[in-house]
Design a protein around this motif. Structure first.
Motif, PDB file in Angstrom:
ATOM      1  N   THR A  75       0.860  -1.185   0.000  1.00 59.69           N
ATOM      2  CA  THR A  75       0.000   0.000   0.000  1.00 59.69           C
ATOM      3  C   THR A  75       0.891   1.228   0.000  1.00 59.69           C
ATOM      4  N   VAL A  76       0.753   2.072  -1.015  1.00 59.62           N
ATOM      5  CA  VAL A  76       1.620   3.229  -1.178  1.00 59.62           C
ATOM      6  C   VAL A  76       0.788   4.501  -1.107  1.00 59.62           C
ATOM      7  N   ASP A  77       1.127   5.366  -0.176  1.00 62.19           N
ATOM      8  CA  ASP A  77       0.458   6.660  -0.010  1.00 62.19           C
ATOM      9  C   ASP A  77       1.226   7.695  -0.828  1.00 62.19           C
ATOM     10  N   THR A  78       0.680   8.062  -1.986  1.00 64.84           N
ATOM     11  CA  THR A  78       1.324   8.991  -2.903  1.00 64.84           C
ATOM     12  C   THR A  78       0.707  10.383  -2.747  1.00 64.84           C
ATOM     13  N   PRO A  79       1.256  11.401  -3.409  1.00 65.25           N
ATOM     14  CA  PRO A  79       0.670  12.742  -3.294  1.00 65.25           C
ATOM     15  C   PRO A  79      -0.755  12.832  -3.805  1.00 65.25           C
ATOM     16  N   THR A  80      -1.158  11.928  -4.690  1.00 64.32           N
ATOM     17  CA  THR A  80      -2.489  12.042  -5.303  1.00 64.32           C
ATOM     18  C   THR A  80      -3.456  10.953  -4.896  1.00 64.32           C
ATOM     19  N   ASP A  81      -2.960   9.825  -4.380  1.00 69.02           N
ATOM     20  CA  ASP A  81      -3.859   8.700  -4.148  1.00 69.02           C
ATOM     21  C   ASP A  81      -3.172   7.675  -3.256  1.00 69.02           C
TER      22      ASP A  81
ATOM     23  N   THR B  79      16.489  15.367   2.425  1.00 69.67           N
ATOM     24  CA  THR B  79      15.038  15.432   2.260  1.00 69.67           C
ATOM     25  C   THR B  79      14.448  14.031   2.355  1.00 69.67           C
ATOM     26  N   PRO B  80      13.459  13.797   3.218  1.00 71.44           N
ATOM     27  CA  PRO B  80      12.863  12.463   3.318  1.00 71.44           C
ATOM     28  C   PRO B  80      12.202  12.051   2.003  1.00 71.44           C
ATOM     29  N   LEU B  81      12.453  10.821   1.590  1.00 67.70           N
ATOM     30  CA  LEU B  81      11.859  10.290   0.363  1.00 67.70           C
ATOM     31  C   LEU B  81      10.731   9.308   0.646  1.00 67.70           C
ATOM     32  N   SER B  82      10.890   8.504   1.701  1.00 65.60           N
ATOM     33  CA  SER B  82       9.858   7.508   1.982  1.00 65.60           C
ATOM     34  C   SER B  82      10.003   6.965   3.395  1.00 65.60           C
ATOM     35  N   VAL B  83       8.898   6.447   3.896  1.00 62.06           N
ATOM     36  CA  VAL B  83       8.874   5.660   5.129  1.00 62.06           C
ATOM     37  C   VAL B  83       8.123   4.374   4.810  1.00 62.06           C
ATOM     38  N   LEU B  84       8.748   3.239   5.128  1.00 57.88           N
ATOM     39  CA  LEU B  84       8.147   1.936   4.854  1.00 57.88           C
ATOM     40  C   LEU B  84       7.972   1.162   6.155  1.00 57.88           C
ATOM     41  N   ALA B  85       6.868   0.440   6.268  1.00 54.90           N
ATOM     42  CA  ALA B  85       6.624  -0.457   7.399  1.00 54.90           C
ATOM     43  C   ALA B  85       6.316  -1.838   6.844  1.00 54.90           C
TER      44      ALA B  85
ATOM     45  N   ASP C 264       5.993 -15.769   9.685  1.00 52.46           N
ATOM     46  CA  ASP C 264       6.660 -17.015   9.296  1.00 52.46           C
ATOM     47  C   ASP C 264       7.827 -16.773   8.344  1.00 52.46           C
ATOM     48  N   GLY C 265       8.571 -15.692   8.604  1.00 52.85           N
ATOM     49  CA  GLY C 265       9.769 -15.437   7.824  1.00 52.85           C
ATOM     50  C   GLY C 265       9.534 -14.781   6.481  1.00 52.85           C
ATOM     51  N   ARG C 266       8.299 -14.477   6.141  1.00 52.04           N
ATOM     52  CA  ARG C 266       7.998 -13.843   4.858  1.00 52.04           C
ATOM     53  C   ARG C 266       7.250 -12.539   5.070  1.00 52.04           C
ATOM     54  N   ILE C 267       7.465 -11.609   4.171  1.00 53.64           N
ATOM     55  CA  ILE C 267       6.808 -10.310   4.244  1.00 53.64           C
ATOM     56  C   ILE C 267       5.411 -10.431   3.648  1.00 53.64           C
ATOM     57  N   THR C 268       4.405 -10.169   4.467  1.00 53.75           N
ATOM     58  CA  THR C 268       3.018 -10.273   4.008  1.00 53.75           C
ATOM     59  C   THR C 268       2.402  -8.915   3.691  1.00 53.75           C
ATOM     60  N   GLY C 269       2.999  -7.852   4.178  1.00 46.53           N
ATOM     61  CA  GLY C 269       2.455  -6.519   3.923  1.00 46.53           C
ATOM     62  C   GLY C 269       3.533  -5.460   3.993  1.00 46.53           C
ATOM     63  N   ILE C 270       3.440  -4.479   3.100  1.00 42.94           N
ATOM     64  CA  ILE C 270       4.334  -3.326   3.120  1.00 42.94           C
ATOM     65  C   ILE C 270       3.471  -2.083   2.985  1.00 42.94           C
TER      66      ILE C 270
END
Length: 292
Positions: A208-214, A257-263, A268-274
C-alpha cells in the motif's frame, strides 16, 4: 482586574470525554483527521441538545460518534473512489537502534497498522459492533440502538467480526527474525535479485503506497518484487526504523530530504504486507529523525 470567565459545564464535560471519543472514532475510521471531524460533529450535536435531558453523557456521546462513524464507513463503501484520502494510519517512527520501548509496544497493540488493516476488512456494522464492544465495553443493547438491531443480533455481528480478526492473528516472528526478512528484501531489491525478492515475499503480499495524489494498492509477490527492483536505486540514504511497532525503513535524498517511510509486516519469515508513505507533504508532517 479582569475576572476569568466561568467554564461552561457542558463544554467541560465534553472535553473530559474528548480523548476517549477520538479513540473510538479513530479505531472506526483509521484516520486522525476523520476522527477529529467526527468528534467535532458530536460536539455540534451536543450543543443543540438540552444537556439536562441526557442521563448518561458519556454513553450519549459514544452513541453519537458511533453513528457518525458508521455513516462515514457506509459512505466510503458506496463511493470507494473517494475513500482513500488520509485513510492510512498516522506513523510513529523511531530509528531501530535497540529494543522497542514499552510505550511503542503499547502503541502497536492499540492503534497499530495490523489491527487497522484487519478492521478495514470488516463490514461497517461488524466494525462498529467489534470496536464499541470489544475495545470500549459498550453493551450490545446500546450498540444495537445505533445499528437498528436487537442486542442478540448485534452480539452475533461482534462475534462474526471477532472470528475474522482472530483468523488473522497468526504468531508473528521475533524482532530479530523480522529484521532479517526486511534486510533480505532490501538487499535483494538493491541487487536486482528478482528470485531473492520472491523468496522473502509472501505470494499474497499487499503493498500500500500513499502517494501525493492517491493510495495505490499492489497485490502479489511478482508485482511487488518488480516494483521494488525498479525503485531500489531511487533512495541514496536509508536507515532501519521502527514504524508503529513494525520493522521499517526511512530513506532520504542526498540533501537530507525524506523520500519515503516503509513499514513491513512479517509472518513465518515472509513479508506479508508493506505500507509506504512517499507523499512529501505527509513526510514533512512526520516527526522523522535526522539521517545522520
Amino acid at each position: 482586574m479582569s475576572e476569568t470567565s466561568p467554564v461552561n459545564p457542558m463544554t467541560e464535560a465534553f472535553e473530559a470525554q474528548r480523548d476517549r471519543l477520538h479513540a473510538v472514532a479513530y479505531r472506526m475510521l483509521g484516520s486522525h483527521a476523520d476522527a477529529e471531524d467526527a468528534v467535532q460533529e458530536a460536539w455540534l450535536r451536543l450543543s443543540r441538545q438540552n444537556s439536562a435531558a441526557i442521563d448518561n453523557l458519556a454513553g450519549w456521546l459514544t452513541t453519537v460518534v458511533g453513528r457518525i462513524s458508521l455513516d462515514v464507513l457506509r459512505s466510503r463503501q458506496a463511493h470507494p473512489e473517494a475513500s482513500y484520502d488520509d485513510r492510512l494510519p498516522e506513523f510513529v517512527v523511531t530509528l531501530d537502534d535497540g529494543p522497542i520501548p514499552d510505550e511503542e509496544v503499547a502503541l502497536a497493540d492499540t492503534v497499530g497498522l495490523a489491527l487497522l488493516v484487519v478492521l478495514e476488512s470488516l463490514r461497517p456494522s461488524e466494525r462498529l459492533a467489534f470496536v464499541l464492544h470489544d475495545l470500549f465495553a459498550v453493551p450490545f443493547d446500546e450498540i444495537g440502538k445505533i445499528l437498528g438491531k436487537s442486542g442478540d443480533a448485534t452480539k452475533m455481528l461482534a462475534s462474526r467480526a471477532r472470528r475474522k480478526v482472530r483468523a488473522t492473528e497468526r504468531p508473528t516472528d521475533g524482532r530479530q527474525e523480522q529484521r532479517v526478512a526486511v534486510q533480505a528484501f532490501l538487499a535483494a531489491a538493491r541487487d536486482g535479485d528478482f528470485e531473492g525478492l520472491l523468496r522473502v515475499l509472501d505470494p499474497d503480499v499487499r503493498l500500500t503506497v500513499d502517494t501525493p495524489t492517491d493510495v495505490v494498492v499492489i497485490l502479489g509477490a511478482t508485482q511487488v518484487a518488480a516494483g521494488a527492483r525498479l525503485a531500489a536505486g531511487a533512495a541514496p540514504r536509508g536507515r532501519a526504523a521502527v514504524v508503529n511497532g513494525l520493522p521499517g525503513v526511512i530513506s532520504w535524498d542526498e540533501d537530507g530530504t525524506p523520500l519515503s517511510v516503509l513499514a513491513f509486516t512479517v509472518l513465518d519469515g515472509r513479508i506479508t504486507g508493506i505500507t509506504a508513505v512517499v507523499d512529501p507533504a505527509k513526510l514533512t508532517l512526520m516527526d522523522l529523525p535526522d539521517p545522520a
